[in-house]
Design a protein around this motif. Structure first.
Motif, PDB file in Angstrom:
ATOM      1  N   THR A 122       0.830  -1.200   0.000  1.00  0.00           N
ATOM      2  CA  THR A 122       0.000   0.000   0.000  1.00  0.00           C
ATOM      3  C   THR A 122       0.868   1.255   0.000  1.00  0.00           C
ATOM      4  OG1 THR A 122      -0.110   0.090   2.422  1.00  0.00           O
ATOM      5  CG2 THR A 122      -1.799  -1.211   1.275  1.00  0.00           C
ATOM      6  N   LEU A 123       0.299   2.331  -0.532  1.00  0.00           N
ATOM      7  CA  LEU A 123       1.019   3.600  -0.498  1.00  0.00           C
ATOM      8  C   LEU A 123       1.213   4.062   0.940  1.00  0.00           C
ATOM      9  CD1 LEU A 123       2.286   6.001  -1.926  1.00  0.00           C
ATOM     10  CD2 LEU A 123       0.010   7.045  -2.038  1.00  0.00           C
ATOM     11  N   GLY A 124       0.188   3.868   1.776  1.00  0.00           N
ATOM     12  CA  GLY A 124       0.319   4.269   3.173  1.00  0.00           C
ATOM     13  C   GLY A 124       1.430   3.532   3.887  1.00  0.00           C
ATOM     14  N   GLY A 125       1.582   2.239   3.620  1.00  0.00           N
ATOM     15  CA  GLY A 125       2.669   1.487   4.236  1.00  0.00           C
ATOM     16  C   GLY A 125       4.024   1.972   3.772  1.00  0.00           C
ATOM     17  N   ASN A 126       4.145   2.299   2.485  1.00  0.00           N
ATOM     18  CA  ASN A 126       5.397   2.809   1.953  1.00  0.00           C
ATOM     19  C   ASN A 126       5.762   4.129   2.606  1.00  0.00           C
ATOM     20  OD1 ASN A 126       7.017   4.366  -0.367  1.00  0.00           O
ATOM     21  ND2 ASN A 126       7.271   2.162  -0.676  1.00  0.00           N
ATOM     22  N   VAL A 127       4.756   4.980   2.803  1.00  0.00           N
ATOM     23  CA  VAL A 127       4.995   6.296   3.410  1.00  0.00           C
ATOM     24  C   VAL A 127       5.268   6.165   4.902  1.00  0.00           C
ATOM     25  CG1 VAL A 127       3.946   8.525   3.926  1.00  0.00           C
ATOM     26  CG2 VAL A 127       3.641   7.493   1.665  1.00  0.00           C
ATOM     27  N   ALA A 128       4.418   5.425   5.612  1.00  0.00           N
ATOM     28  CA  ALA A 128       4.544   5.333   7.064  1.00  0.00           C
ATOM     29  C   ALA A 128       5.831   4.651   7.503  1.00  0.00           C
ATOM     30  CB  ALA A 128       3.338   4.587   7.651  1.00  0.00           C
ATOM     31  N   SER A 129       6.459   3.877   6.607  1.00  0.00           N
ATOM     32  CA  SER A 129       7.750   3.275   6.945  1.00  0.00           C
ATOM     33  C   SER A 129       8.828   4.335   7.152  1.00  0.00           C
ATOM     34  CB  SER A 129       8.192   2.333   5.822  1.00  0.00           C
ATOM     35  OG  SER A 129       8.588   3.068   4.666  1.00  0.00           O
ATOM     36  N   ALA A 130       8.600   5.534   6.613  1.00  0.00           N
ATOM     37  CA  ALA A 130       9.528   6.672   6.682  1.00  0.00           C
ATOM     38  C   ALA A 130      10.751   6.504   5.790  1.00  0.00           C
ATOM     39  CB  ALA A 130       9.976   6.971   8.116  1.00  0.00           C
ATOM     40  N   VAL A 131      10.885   5.350   5.125  1.00  0.00           N
ATOM     41  CA  VAL A 131      12.025   5.141   4.223  1.00  0.00           C
ATOM     42  C   VAL A 131      11.562   4.649   2.853  1.00  0.00           C
ATOM     43  CG1 VAL A 131      13.691   4.717   6.068  1.00  0.00           C
ATOM     44  CG2 VAL A 131      12.373   2.793   5.133  1.00  0.00           C
ATOM     45  N   GLY A 132      10.281   4.758   2.558  1.00  0.00           N
ATOM     46  CA  GLY A 132       9.756   4.261   1.297  1.00  0.00           C
ATOM     47  C   GLY A 132      10.229   5.075   0.104  1.00  0.00           C
ATOM     48  N   ASP A 133      10.331   4.409  -1.044  1.00  0.00           N
ATOM     49  CA  ASP A 133      10.780   5.078  -2.263  1.00  0.00           C
ATOM     50  C   ASP A 133       9.801   6.130  -2.745  1.00  0.00           C
ATOM     51  OD1 ASP A 133      13.110   3.656  -2.345  1.00  0.00           O
ATOM     52  OD2 ASP A 133      12.473   2.250  -3.895  1.00  0.00           O
ATOM     53  N   ALA A 134       8.541   6.069  -2.307  1.00  0.00           N
ATOM     54  CA  ALA A 134       7.550   7.051  -2.754  1.00  0.00           C
ATOM     55  C   ALA A 134       7.745   8.417  -2.098  1.00  0.00           C
ATOM     56  CB  ALA A 134       6.137   6.550  -2.459  1.00  0.00           C
ATOM     57  N   LEU A 135       8.496   8.489  -1.017  1.00  0.00           N
ATOM     58  CA  LEU A 135       8.570   9.734  -0.238  1.00  0.00           C
ATOM     59  C   LEU A 135       9.156  10.921  -1.001  1.00  0.00           C
ATOM     60  CD1 LEU A 135       9.387   8.199   3.217  1.00  0.00           C
ATOM     61  CD2 LEU A 135       7.469   9.711   2.721  1.00  0.00           C
ATOM     62  N   PRO A 136      10.244  10.779  -1.765  1.00  0.00           N
ATOM     63  CA  PRO A 136      10.708  11.946  -2.524  1.00  0.00           C
ATOM     64  C   PRO A 136       9.645  12.498  -3.469  1.00  0.00           C
ATOM     65  CG  PRO A 136      12.426  10.287  -2.453  1.00  0.00           C
ATOM     66  CD  PRO A 136      11.195   9.650  -1.886  1.00  0.00           C
ATOM     67  N   ALA A 137       8.829  11.602  -4.051  1.00  0.00           N
ATOM     68  CA  ALA A 137       7.758  12.053  -4.931  1.00  0.00           C
ATOM     69  C   ALA A 137       6.707  12.843  -4.156  1.00  0.00           C
ATOM     70  CB  ALA A 137       7.131  10.859  -5.636  1.00  0.00           C
ATOM     71  N   LEU A 138       6.377  12.405  -2.946  1.00  0.00           N
ATOM     72  CA  LEU A 138       5.432  13.150  -2.128  1.00  0.00           C
ATOM     73  C   LEU A 138       5.949  14.551  -1.825  1.00  0.00           C
ATOM     74  CD1 LEU A 138       4.092  10.341  -1.704  1.00  0.00           C
ATOM     75  CD2 LEU A 138       3.766  10.984   0.688  1.00  0.00           C
ATOM     76  N   LEU A 139       7.238  14.642  -1.543  1.00  0.00           N
ATOM     77  CA  LEU A 139       7.808  15.929  -1.158  1.00  0.00           C
ATOM     78  C   LEU A 139       7.787  16.931  -2.309  1.00  0.00           C
ATOM     79  CD1 LEU A 139      10.854  14.776   1.027  1.00  0.00           C
ATOM     80  CD2 LEU A 139       8.548  15.443   1.763  1.00  0.00           C
ATOM     81  N   VAL A 140       8.024  16.486  -3.531  1.00  0.00           N
ATOM     82  CA  VAL A 140       8.038  17.449  -4.641  1.00  0.00           C
ATOM     83  C   VAL A 140       6.629  17.848  -5.058  1.00  0.00           C
ATOM     84  CG1 VAL A 140      10.260  16.607  -5.488  1.00  0.00           C
ATOM     85  CG2 VAL A 140       8.146  15.718  -6.505  1.00  0.00           C
ATOM     86  N   HIS A 141       5.624  17.084  -4.647  1.00  0.00           N
ATOM     87  CA  HIS A 141       4.241  17.445  -4.959  1.00  0.00           C
ATOM     88  C   HIS A 141       3.546  18.152  -3.796  1.00  0.00           C
ATOM     89  CE1 HIS A 141       3.794  15.825  -8.967  1.00  0.00           C
ATOM     90  NE2 HIS A 141       4.377  14.704  -8.600  1.00  0.00           N
ATOM     91  N   ASP A 142       4.309  18.613  -2.810  1.00  0.00           N
ATOM     92  CA  ASP A 142       3.749  19.364  -1.671  1.00  0.00           C
ATOM     93  C   ASP A 142       2.606  18.603  -1.003  1.00  0.00           C
ATOM     94  OD1 ASP A 142       5.502  21.533  -2.098  1.00  0.00           O
ATOM     95  OD2 ASP A 142       4.152  22.373  -3.616  1.00  0.00           O
ATOM     96  N   ALA A 143       2.791  17.314  -0.807  1.00  0.00           N
ATOM     97  CA  ALA A 143       1.743  16.472  -0.235  1.00  0.00           C
ATOM     98  C   ALA A 143       1.567  16.754   1.254  1.00  0.00           C
ATOM     99  CB  ALA A 143       2.091  15.000  -0.446  1.00  0.00           C
ATOM    100  N   SER A 144       0.364  16.478   1.721  1.00  0.00           N
ATOM    101  CA  SER A 144       0.095  16.496   3.158  1.00  0.00           C
ATOM    102  C   SER A 144      -0.459  15.134   3.563  1.00  0.00           C
ATOM    103  CB  SER A 144      -0.895  17.605   3.530  1.00  0.00           C
ATOM    104  OG  SER A 144      -2.117  17.442   2.835  1.00  0.00           O
ATOM    105  N   LEU A 145      -0.289  14.783   4.830  1.00  0.00           N
ATOM    106  CA  LEU A 145      -0.679  13.483   5.354  1.00  0.00           C
ATOM    107  C   LEU A 145      -1.878  13.651   6.287  1.00  0.00           C
ATOM    108  CD1 LEU A 145       2.890  12.119   6.222  1.00  0.00           C
ATOM    109  CD2 LEU A 145       1.660  12.014   4.043  1.00  0.00           C
TER     110      LEU A 145
END
Length: 340
Positions: A122-145
């Motif tokens: 899941t995307l949430g699991g990738n993010v909540a791990s704090a080391v997921g590969d999806a995180l740089p993409a979240l940061l450049v899209h100004d995402a909020s949790l």
């Protein structure tokens, strides 16, 4: 709420209690009750890897999140796209709204792990791990949790992804928070700017997909700006391996070649993703010229904070991040100049 035990013939150490909360509030209450003896479980792909590799012990209690209704949807609203935390990586890598409004994340979800893993992870699991590969993409899209958090008075709250990553970096991460979803602002994208559908690209491709969607907006002076967005991953083999380094960039480039609204981020492996603010400042308002790409690569290598492990030393990861970033800018602008 339901509970059940694992198979009786398993050794006692591998007999966790599995809880099935009816909603996020109940999940938070269970975590508060059992503390460090309990873990959240959704797709379970990362946790299983950690348990089998001896990185983390099998917990006494597992709190399932996939039993909570409404956390798998991807909802497009007027100003935002909201992705439920339990949306799978495959689902995110096939969704037209993410392709158009969060293209770096769309590309990341098509490159993380193997297809069989993306079906469950899941995307949430990738993010909540704090080391997921999806995180740089979240940061450049100004995402909020979007969280339900037993440690804050409001319980439900929204937090900028950059702020959350800083909390993790400082060791102040809440241990009683359930991630409900990830929200992206749409930004100044003109309607109908999506050029290709996700069905045009095979699910198992490992080539870069930076040219699969093109978005535009027109400013008050009538000048047209095109989105420049990419995600890059470096692994130990060509495909299906944990990353050594990941980088993402999103900005807008004018017809004159000027860059604005620049966002740059890097992460990968077991390191924490981070925005590269110095690189952003260097690029903001600057007109593209290939001559300054070595300077950009060097600045990214110096700014990116990484780590060493048996697979790669920190300087190698830092240099690789700089090279990936510079190469991504060059390739993306080359594609624009060639009309792709």
């Amino acid at each position: 709420m339901n509970t059940h035990w694992s198979k009786d013939d398993m050794p006692p150490i591998y007999k966790p209690v599995v809880w099935e909360p009816a909603d996020a509030e109940e999940a938070v209450a269970l975590k508060r009750e059992y503390g460090a003896d309990a873990v959240w479980v959704a797709g379970g792909t990362l946790l299983r890897t950690q348990w089998e590799g001896g990185v983390a012990p099998m917990p006494a209690h597992m709190i399932r999140l996939d039993t909570i209704a409404g956390m798998r949807s991807i909802i497009e609203e007027t100003e935002y796209v909201t992705v439920g935390a339990l949306a799978t990586l495959k689902q995110c890598g096939q969704h037209a709204a993410l392709q158009q409004y969060a293209n770096a994340l769309y590309m990341a979800c098509r490159h993380i792990a193997a297809p069989a893993v993306r079906n469950l992870a899941t995307l949430g699991g990738n993010v909540a791990s704090a080391v997921g590969d999806a995180l740089p993409a979240l940061l450049v899209h100004d995402a909020s949790l979007l969280w339900v958090d037993g440690e804050v008075a409001s319980l439900h709250h929204e937090q900028d992804a950059v702020d959350w990553m800083e909390q993790v970096r400082m060791g102040r991460r809440s241990l009683q928070a359930v991630l409900l979803g990830i929200r992206f602002p749409k930004g100044p994208v003109e309607a109908g700017s999506l050029l290709r559908s996700s069905s045009d690209i095979g699910e198992e491709t490992t080539v870069d997909l930076s040219a699969n969607a093109v978005s535009y907006w027109t400013d008050e002076k009538g000048e047209r700006w095109r989105e420049l967005c990419f995600f890059r991953k470096l692994g130990r083999r060509e495909a299906f391996t944990p990353s050594l380094v990941t980088v993402a960039l999103r900005c807008w480039i004018s017809e004159r070649g000027e860059l604005t609204r620049v966002r740059v981020a890097a992460g990968g492996g077991s390191g924490l993703a981070m925005r590269l603010l110095q690189c952003e400042s260097m690029l903001e308002g600057r007109s593209y010229d290939a001559s300054w790409l070595p300077e950009l690569a060097s600045m990214a290598a110096q700014e990116f904070v990484s780590y060493s492990d048996p697979f790669a030393e920190a300087p190698y990861r830092q240099q690789s991040a700089g090279n990936l970033l510079a190469a991504g800018v060059w390739e993306s602008i080359r594609d624009i100049e060639e009309g792709r």
